[in-house]
Design a protein around this motif. Structure first.
Motif, mmCIF file in Angstrom:
data_model
loop_
_atom_site.group_PDB
_atom_site.id
_atom_site.type_symbol
_atom_site.label_atom_id
_atom_site.label_comp_id
_atom_site.label_asym_id
_atom_site.label_seq_id
_atom_site.Cartn_x
_atom_site.Cartn_y
_atom_site.Cartn_z
ATOM 1 N N PRO A 142 0.822 -1.220 0.000
ATOM 2 C CA PRO A 142 0.000 0.000 0.000
ATOM 3 C C PRO A 142 0.853 1.266 0.000
ATOM 4 C CG PRO A 142 0.056 -0.960 2.203
ATOM 5 C CD PRO A 142 0.859 -1.882 1.312
ATOM 6 N N LEU A 143 0.567 2.160 -0.944
ATOM 7 C CA LEU A 143 1.305 3.408 -1.093
ATOM 8 C C LEU A 143 0.341 4.589 -1.132
ATOM 9 C CD1 LEU A 143 3.747 2.295 -3.951
ATOM 10 C CD2 LEU A 143 4.251 2.342 -1.499
ATOM 11 N N ILE A 144 0.870 5.770 -0.796
ATOM 12 C CA ILE A 144 0.147 7.031 -0.955
ATOM 13 C C ILE A 144 0.927 7.910 -1.922
ATOM 14 C CG2 ILE A 144 -0.521 9.203 0.156
ATOM 15 C CD1 ILE A 144 -0.972 7.718 2.715
ATOM 16 N N ILE A 145 0.219 8.491 -2.895
ATOM 17 C CA ILE A 145 0.792 9.488 -3.790
ATOM 18 C C ILE A 145 0.143 10.821 -3.441
ATOM 19 C CG2 ILE A 145 1.252 10.114 -6.192
ATOM 20 C CD1 ILE A 145 0.445 7.219 -6.938
ATOM 21 N N ILE A 146 0.946 11.843 -3.159
ATOM 22 C CA ILE A 146 0.402 13.120 -2.695
ATOM 23 C C ILE A 146 1.200 14.294 -3.264
ATOM 24 C CG2 ILE A 146 1.799 13.099 -0.562
ATOM 25 C CD1 ILE A 146 -0.634 14.372 0.857
ATOM 26 N N ARG A 147 0.499 15.414 -3.467
ATOM 27 C CA ARG A 147 1.147 16.657 -3.901
ATOM 28 C C ARG A 147 1.333 17.537 -2.652
ATOM 29 N NH1 ARG A 147 3.134 18.286 -9.023
ATOM 30 N NH2 ARG A 147 1.343 17.200 -9.955
ATOM 31 N N ASP A 148 2.606 17.849 -2.309
ATOM 32 C CA ASP A 148 2.835 18.614 -1.079
ATOM 33 C C ASP A 148 2.678 20.114 -1.317
ATOM 34 O OD1 ASP A 148 5.203 19.692 -2.116
ATOM 35 O OD2 ASP A 148 6.532 18.426 -0.930
ATOM 36 N N LYS A 149 2.937 20.907 -0.294
ATOM 37 C CA LYS A 149 2.680 22.341 -0.375
ATOM 38 C C LYS A 149 3.695 23.095 -1.224
ATOM 39 C CE LYS A 149 -0.152 22.683 3.736
ATOM 40 N NZ LYS A 149 -0.490 23.420 4.968
ATOM 41 N N ASP A 150 4.766 22.424 -1.618
ATOM 42 C CA ASP A 150 5.725 23.000 -2.557
ATOM 43 C C ASP A 150 5.485 22.482 -3.975
ATOM 44 O OD1 ASP A 150 7.118 24.511 -0.604
ATOM 45 O OD2 ASP A 150 8.182 22.700 0.040
ATOM 46 N N MET A 151 4.327 21.840 -4.177
ATOM 47 C CA MET A 151 3.925 21.275 -5.473
ATOM 48 C C MET A 151 4.778 20.065 -5.878
ATOM 49 S SD MET A 151 1.215 22.726 -6.429
ATOM 50 C CE MET A 151 1.043 22.206 -8.133
ATOM 51 N N LYS A 152 5.474 19.490 -4.925
ATOM 52 C CA LYS A 152 6.280 18.306 -5.198
ATOM 53 C C LYS A 152 5.429 17.050 -5.012
ATOM 54 C CE LYS A 152 10.439 15.844 -3.611
ATOM 55 N NZ LYS A 152 11.572 15.848 -2.646
ATOM 56 N N VAL A 153 5.588 16.098 -5.931
ATOM 57 C CA VAL A 153 4.920 14.810 -5.791
ATOM 58 C C VAL A 153 5.743 13.932 -4.849
ATOM 59 C CG1 VAL A 153 4.205 12.689 -6.973
ATOM 60 C CG2 VAL A 153 3.835 14.912 -8.067
#
Length: 457
Positions: A142-153
């Protein structure tokens, strides 16, 4: 009975455990478990005086279960069959049936291929905004893919550091934190643990005996290239820039670094997916070659025949595929998509279709770019994802070219649907006990042979 009467010795212990496990595993039991006995007996002998044996038996069962899931390759298939893949193409066989039908092999492949190589799990455009997050299962991981507050994946293991609860069940928009549904432990978008409600007792959210910095989310080594999300779970592969350099060098006559940044995802007709009853490798093998054009793609073959195609075999062996010298840009009236500005004019009719191992297929044209990536589900089930890009936002999302994008998407959907018949047919055929992995055309099958050698290695 020996434990009841206090008559415990290593011989009795070994005998009793053998009987216990034999009863538990029945058909699964094999001689390799003896190795675990020899290691476990010493530990058990130390625990007997504490009356902890009932707790120890499940521990042994767990370790044997793990062993069942991580068999040596030689226990799954005949290694000599893999060596046959390495022979010159006119003498070689393809990968043996077990590579497409055996569940133990898939467990082995998950570790050696999908966790140890640069594997694709999606595209950045699927999470375009800060806080966009989605779960992904890489053959059960199980993985999470997320866009952080610096627009980094970023990619994290989708598990709370507290009690191992799965954090995210479905795609969502997060405001500031990832919160565990179990005890509400919360992490920021960089994976840092920032909240531990009641950890020191009711309304005591801090504890001097607990160091939050040791319980952050576990981040996965990740690289974004041409919007494609690559991960290396085991953090053991070479640097991605080095990994992708041979393909970038090859494509330098078509696009440069600035051109890579000019691609824009199409929000209206930029995605479709297909579920196929096939092992993931068949999609890659099929994509590599043009040999099947007349039979599987008769309409496409009318405008781009076999002799209009050429082989692509990357060295070192990380990709393979085919190219065409007859690409015709789609048009609607006098309108067409923007071109990559640095594409050499003498190559304007060239298009290239490369399978970058293990699980992504890329189509590069003078006016558009697509990513066709594979999500392996099981030995005989795969989900195919198509993502389409154009040069600049006018071509990718402008109203004037909307119908042309629709036609282009339909064209590629039809082509990929035609391939489903081929790869599902190969999957069914691999159930034959007399099939030896197949033979290769020394002329037409060089890219698929290269793919088979990569897997075998």
């Amino acid at each position: 009975s020996p434990w009841k009467h206090g008559d415990v010795n290593i011989t009795n212990l070994r005998y009793c455990i053998k009987i216990c496990l034999w009863t538990y595993f029945q058909r699964k039991f094999h001689s390799l478990i003896i190795i675990f006995f020899e290691k476990a007996v010493k530990e058990i002998h130390l625990r007997v005086w504490r009356n902890m044996l009932p707790k120890t038996i499940p521990m042994i069962i767990f370790f044997v279960d793990q062993n069942q899931k991580n068999l040596a390759l030689s226990q799954i298939l005949d290694i000599e069959k893999l060596k046959n893949v390495e022979k010159p193409i006119d003498k070689a066989n393809g990968l043996p049936n077990e590579c497409y039908t055996n569940r133990d092999y898939l467990e082995f492949e998950r570790e050696r291929v999908f966790c140890s190589k640069w594997t694709v799990i999606g595209v950045g455009s699927s999470i375009p905004n800060v806080g966009d997050a989605k779960p992904y299962s890489l053959l059960g991981i199980p993985l999470i893919i997320i866009r952080d507050k610096d627009m980094k994946v970023r990619v994290f293991h989708n598990v709370c550091s507290h009690r191992g609860f799965k954090l995210l069940e479905k795609p969502c928009k997060l405001k500031n934190v990832i919160t565990c549904p179990y005890h509400s432990w919360s992490y920021n978008f960089n994976g840092k643990l920032i909240a531990t409600p009641h950890i020191g007792g009711l309304n005591k959210h801090q504890s001097t005996k607990f160091d939050k910095n040791k319980s952050n989310l576990k981040e996965v080594r990740t690289k974004i290239w041409m919007d494609i999300i690559f991960v290396n779970i085991n953090s053991n592969e070479i640097d991605f820039d080095q990994y992708i350099k041979p393909l970038e060098d090859r494509w330098s006559k078509f696009i440069n670094k600035n051109d890579q940044k000019s691609i824009v995802y199409s929000n209206d007709y930029g995605h479709f997916s297909l579920e196929v009853k096939s092992n993931w490798k068949f999609a890659i093998e099929n994509y590599c070659e043009s040999y099947h054009l007349p039979t599987i793609h008769p309409e496409l073959n009318k405008v781009s025949k076999i002799n209009d195609h050429y082989h692509i075999q990357g060295l070192p062996n990380r990709f393979a595929g085919q190219g065409s010298k007859k690409y015709e840009q789609p048009m609607r009236g006098n309108m067409k998509f923007n071109n990559f500005p640095n594409w050499e004019k003498n190559n304007s009719k060239n298009s290239e279709y490369v399978a970058l191992f293990p699980n992504v297929m890329i189509g590069l044209h003078i006016d558009h770019f697509y990513v066709f990536w594979l999500e392996p589900i099981s030995m005989n089930k795969t989900k195919e994802h198509m993502e389409m890009y154009y040069v600049g936002n006018d071509s990718a999302n402008g109203e004037q070219l909307k119908e042309l994008r629709k036609e282009n998407s339909r064209f590629w959907n039809d082509v990929m649907l035609e391939d489903v018949k081929a790869i599902e047919g190969m999957q069914e055929g691999r159930n034959s006990p007399v099939y030896n992995g197949g033979n290769f055309s020394p002329v037409m099958d060089q890219p698929p042979h290269q793919c088979h050698k990569w897997i075998a290695n």
